[in-house]
Enzyme design. Structure first.
Site, short mmCIF file in Angstrom:
data_model
loop_
_atom_site.label_atom_id
_atom_site.label_comp_id
_atom_site.label_asym_id
_atom_site.label_seq_id
_atom_site.Cartn_x
_atom_site.Cartn_y
_atom_site.Cartn_z
N ASP A 19 -31.60 -15.03 7.99
CA ASP A 19 -30.83 -16.17 8.56
C ASP A 19 -30.14 -16.01 9.85
O ASP A 19 -28.96 -16.04 9.86
CB ASP A 19 -29.99 -16.63 7.20
CG ASP A 19 -30.58 -16.83 6.18
OD1 ASP A 19 -31.42 -17.64 6.34
OD2 ASP A 19 -30.14 -16.28 4.97
N LYS A 22 -33.27 -16.75 13.81
CA LYS A 22 -34.51 -16.30 14.28
C LYS A 22 -35.23 -17.67 14.84
O LYS A 22 -35.83 -17.86 15.83
CB LYS A 22 -35.36 -15.84 13.45
CG LYS A 22 -35.15 -14.33 12.90
CD LYS A 22 -35.90 -13.87 11.96
CE LYS A 22 -36.14 -14.52 10.46
NZ LYS A 22 -34.77 -14.58 9.81
N GLY A 46 -37.04 -20.60 6.06
CA GLY A 46 -36.58 -21.82 6.02
C GLY A 46 -35.95 -21.97 7.37
O GLY A 46 -35.27 -21.32 8.29
N HIS A 47 -36.34 -23.28 7.95
CA HIS A 47 -35.80 -23.54 9.35
C HIS A 47 -35.79 -25.12 9.56
O HIS A 47 -36.57 -25.46 9.20
CB HIS A 47 -36.57 -22.68 10.62
CG HIS A 47 -37.98 -22.59 10.42
ND1 HIS A 47 -38.28 -21.30 10.32
CD2 HIS A 47 -38.72 -23.45 10.37
CE1 HIS A 47 -39.54 -21.16 10.23
NE2 HIS A 47 -40.06 -22.46 10.19
N THR A 135 -36.67 -16.67 -4.64
CA THR A 135 -36.63 -18.10 -4.40
C THR A 135 -37.46 -19.13 -5.24
O THR A 135 -37.48 -20.42 -5.06
CB THR A 135 -36.98 -18.58 -2.75
OG1 THR A 135 -38.11 -17.75 -2.43
CG2 THR A 135 -35.99 -18.12 -1.81
N GLN A 231 -37.29 -13.55 7.10
CA GLN A 231 -36.32 -12.75 6.48
C GLN A 231 -35.92 -11.70 7.41
O GLN A 231 -35.91 -12.10 8.47
CB GLN A 231 -36.72 -12.23 5.25
CG GLN A 231 -37.37 -13.12 4.15
CD GLN A 231 -38.50 -13.77 3.99
OE1 GLN A 231 -39.47 -12.93 4.31
NE2 GLN A 231 -38.98 -14.85 3.73
P1 GDP Z 1 -33.31 -17.79 10.31
O1 GDP Z 1 -33.38 -18.03 8.96
O2 GDP Z 1 -33.17 -16.55 10.99
O3 GDP Z 1 -34.61 -18.74 11.05
O4 GDP Z 1 -32.06 -18.62 10.82
P2 GDP Z 1 -32.18 -20.15 11.20
O5 GDP Z 1 -32.87 -20.59 12.42
O6 GDP Z 1 -32.19 -21.04 9.96
O7 GDP Z 1 -30.62 -20.25 11.66
C1 GDP Z 1 -29.46 -20.57 10.73
C2 GDP Z 1 -28.62 -21.72 11.17
O8 GDP Z 1 -27.74 -21.10 12.40
C3 GDP Z 1 -29.48 -22.85 11.84
O9 GDP Z 1 -28.83 -23.95 11.34
C4 GDP Z 1 -29.26 -22.92 13.31
O10 GDP Z 1 -29.14 -24.06 14.03
C5 GDP Z 1 -27.84 -22.25 13.44
N1 GDP Z 1 -27.51 -21.32 14.62
C6 GDP Z 1 -28.57 -20.55 15.33
N2 GDP Z 1 -27.69 -19.98 16.38
C7 GDP Z 1 -26.89 -20.35 16.30
C8 GDP Z 1 -25.52 -19.99 17.35
O11 GDP Z 1 -25.47 -19.16 18.15
N3 GDP Z 1 -24.30 -20.65 16.91
C9 GDP Z 1 -24.14 -21.43 15.92
N4 GDP Z 1 -22.72 -22.00 15.58
N5 GDP Z 1 -25.12 -22.01 15.05
C10 GDP Z 1 -26.32 -21.23 15.37
#
Ligand code: GDP
Length: 431
Positions: A19, A22, A46-47, A135, A231
């Protein structure tokens, strides 16, 4: 500290507990590539994709599906629940995305009895005491069957006579395990499941391919490939905080085994680092914030699981953990995300080492009885107290924030190449 912009292969992996953002970073590099590949995990990722005002939550397909010209690949290291895959493909089709998809003939298939096994085992005392919260998507039972050599691969699924034989064997084995070990009283309908999977096989057959050959040929033909990790480093089954891990190798080496790519073909590894840490599931977290500040960061950062909706645990950035992530992955650069979430904090801490009974530790100990008593030693940075969401260039970022970023760069000897200051694609600063 040089940044390699002339890459043919790039691996994007989480440097912490997952999270890290990525999805957004992959989306950014997805424009510059021809193939987007998942090499480990399953629908436990999850994205969120927002397209023409509509939101789509994906768990199995990589974030790169957004880019219409990309060839999307689920490689051999992935475990695939065909029902979920077909649902995600249908949703994307409805949204106007017609995917060019390849699925590895060697990827393992998830069945309902493995999903059931996942939830049945979660209620046992041992699982509660020792392992990470699952999960409950059948991921670990499928990897476990893969290691036990009773699993069913895509190539088996699409060959009716082999499938029937392997399915009989696996079904009987799982039914026995479920009732004898886990006391499950659920009676699964064997023929119904078989018929369902025969139908899935017909629908997925056109996509099944030798993905290692496909990708290596693509490299010979000068195509660009992005490998999207799910992850994060601390959840890697070998190097993470076992047993609070996932069941696959989430680190860059996972690309070699999980997609059939030789190590020397990997040119660039981007570690995605969130400005603080979050995690789901059990296990001690040295920098965890149990107070109001933790809740504040959770709300500011929207730290609730995409897959499960669970509130994530929050803590300060941990350099001991990040150093390990860098050593295992070999980051050639980092992408720092969610910087904007810290905009309003008076002070920001970074853990530089652990104190264990008077000794200073610079590495994450394998012994959890030691780890569980590690106290973080912090370096404190003044907050920049300025909103960063609108900033477009590195030079315009507040000096206090640049100092904070440069401290992270110099302690890891890895350059930061991208700074993310908001969820929007435009809120991205290239250094
Ligand atoms: P992953 O599991 O690593 O792919 O994480 P996600 O892509 O689900 O990212 C988690 C959340 O953080 C998502 O809702 C993104 O839109 C949000 N997000 C990503 N980068 C940023 C950022 O720089 N600032 C903020 N505020 N939110 C972000």
């Amino acid at each position: 500290m040089e940044i390699n912009n002339q890459w043919q292969t790039v691996v994007i992996v989480g440097a912490q507990w997952g999270d890290e953002g990525k999805g957004k970073v992959t989306d950014y590099y997805g424009y510059q590539t021809d193939f987007v590949v998942r090499f480990q995990g399953g629908n436990n990722a999850g994205h969120t994709i927002v397209h023409e005002g509509k939101t789509y939550k994906l768990h199995l397909l990589p974030s790169g599906v957004l880019h219409k010209n990309n060839h999307v690949v689920l490689a051999n290291g992935v475990v695939i629940d065909p029902r979920i895959l077909l649902e995600e493909l249908a949703k994307l089709k409805e949204a106007g995305f017609e995917l060019q998809l390849s699925i590895s003939d060697r990827a393992h298939v998830i069945f309902p009895f493995q999903v059931l096994m996942d939830s049945a085992s979660e209620s046992t005392e041992t699982a509660n005491k020792f392992s990470a919260l699952s999960t409950q998507r059948g991921i670990w039972p499928t990897y476990s069957d893969k290691a036990a050599r009773v699993g069913i691969r895509m190539i088996d699924l699409i060959n009716p006579s082999i499938f029937n034989e392997k399915f009989d064997l696996l079904f009987e084995l799982q039914q026995k395990k479920l009732s004898l070990i886990y006391g499950s009283e659920v009676q699964l309908d064997k023929e119904k499941i078989r018929a369902e999977y025969v139908r899935y096989a017909d629908l997925l057959r056109p996509f099944v391919a030798n993905v290692s050959v496909l990708l290596n040929n693509a490299l010979d033909n000068k195509s660009k490939i992005l490998f999207e990790g799910a992850q994060g480093a601390m959840l890697d089954i070998d190097h993470g905080l076992y047993p609070y891990t996932t069941s696959s190798n989430t680190t860059s080496g996972g690309v070699c085994t999980g997609a059939g790519i030789a190590p020397q073909k990997i040119e660039k590894v981007i570690g995605v680092v969130k400005a603080y840490i979050s995690r789901v599931g059990g296990g001690y977290l040295p920098t965890e914030l149990h107070d109001a500040l933790g809740s504040e960061i959770r709300e500011l950062g929207g730290e609730y699981g995409t897959t499960t909706g669970r509130a994530r645990r929050i803590g300060w950035l941990d350099m001991v953990q990040l150093r390990m992530a860098n050593r295992i992955n070999g980051f050639t650069s980092m992408a720092m995300t969610k910087i904007d979430v810290l905009d309003t904090l008076d002070e920001i801490k970074i853990c530089t080492a652990y104190r264990y009974k008077g000794t200073i530790l610079h590495e994450v100990p394998a012994d959890l009885s030691v780890y569980n008593e590690c106290e973080p030693i912090y370096e404190v940075f003044p907050g920049w107290l300025t909103s960063t969401g609108h900033v477009k260039t590195y030079g315009e970022l507040p000096e206090k924030l640049r100092n904070y970023l440069e401290y992270i760069e110099s302690s890891l000897h890895v350059p930061i190449e991208l700074v993310s200051v908001g969820p929007d694609r435009l809120a991205t600063i290239l250094k």
